[in-house]
Scaffold this active site. Structure first.
Site, PDB file in Angstrom:
ATOM      1  N   ASP A 115     -70.769  95.003  30.802  1.00  0.00           N
ATOM      2  CA  ASP A 115     -70.269  95.553  32.066  1.00  0.00           C
ATOM      3  C   ASP A 115     -69.099  94.689  32.479  1.00  0.00           C
ATOM      4  O   ASP A 115     -69.122  93.464  32.306  1.00  0.00           O
ATOM      5  CB  ASP A 115     -71.358  95.552  33.129  1.00  0.00           C
ATOM      6  CG  ASP A 115     -72.464  96.565  32.829  1.00  0.00           C
ATOM      7  OD1 ASP A 115     -72.141  97.619  32.261  1.00  0.00           O
ATOM      8  OD2 ASP A 115     -73.619  96.292  33.153  1.00  0.00           O
ATOM      9  N   ASP A 133     -70.466 103.825  32.258  1.00  0.00           N
ATOM     10  CA  ASP A 133     -71.336 104.067  33.414  1.00  0.00           C
ATOM     11  C   ASP A 133     -70.704 105.070  34.375  1.00  0.00           C
ATOM     12  O   ASP A 133     -71.384 105.957  34.905  1.00  0.00           O
ATOM     13  CB  ASP A 133     -71.621 102.767  34.169  1.00  0.00           C
ATOM     14  CG  ASP A 133     -72.382 101.744  33.346  1.00  0.00           C
ATOM     15  OD1 ASP A 133     -73.092 102.137  32.403  1.00  0.00           O
ATOM     16  OD2 ASP A 133     -72.253 100.547  33.649  1.00  0.00           O
TER      17      ASP A 133
END
Length: 164
Positions: A115, A133
């Protein structure tokens, strides 16, 4: 074929960004993304679970569930591709699958999902995510809105039919 290429493009772009983030020293992060006036902060974060580290202690489950979901969604897209219309559903599935493939690749090859950014706005500033995402979220939102609109249309048609 175009839809499959779009899925591959989404996954490839996200994986390229992840590779760039992974190649950098962790001490460089967090830092502002240039040109965003501090609204987007870059990070180098490794998520071994589902979002918010849910089930991080169950790595086999974290690898297996997305594989099953991706297979099911791919089957639905395969069913819809030859059908005329369903553009919102197809777009939703393309976005979702592109993001999901990128994250699944991370899980299977690295053991974690990379991330790399947060948005400096309210509670969002504490959440670090990636392009995959965002695509999964957007695809899910489009699918939900499409289904709501479809149900609304059916309801209106049913009411009109009863008035006759």
């Amino acid at each position: 074929m175009m839809l499959i290429l779009m899925i591959a493009l989404i996954a490839a772009v996200d994986l390229c960004i992840k590779e760039e983030i992974e190649a950098r020293d962790g001490s460089e992060f967090p830092k502002e993304l240039i040109g965003t006036d501090g609204k987007i902060i870059l990070h180098k974060s490794h998520n071994t679970g589902f979002p918010f580290q849910v089930l991080k202690s169950r790595p086999e489950l974290v690898r297996t569930v997305p594989t099953i979901v991706i297979s099911a969604l791919g089957g639905v897209l395969g069913f819809l591709i030859p059908k005329k219309g369903y553009w919102a559903e197809k777009l939703a599935l393309v976005l979702t699958l592109g993001g999901a493939f990128s994250n699944l690749y991370d899980r299977l090859s690295r053991g974690y999902v990379v991330d790399y950014f947060s948005i400096d706005m309210g509670k969002l500033k504490k959440v670090v995510f990636n392009l995959g995402d965002i695509c999964i979220f957007a695809g899910t939102a489009i699918m939900v809105l499409s289904q709501i609109a479809s149900e609304g249309y059916r309801l209106v048609r049913k009411i009109q039919w009863k008035k006759r």
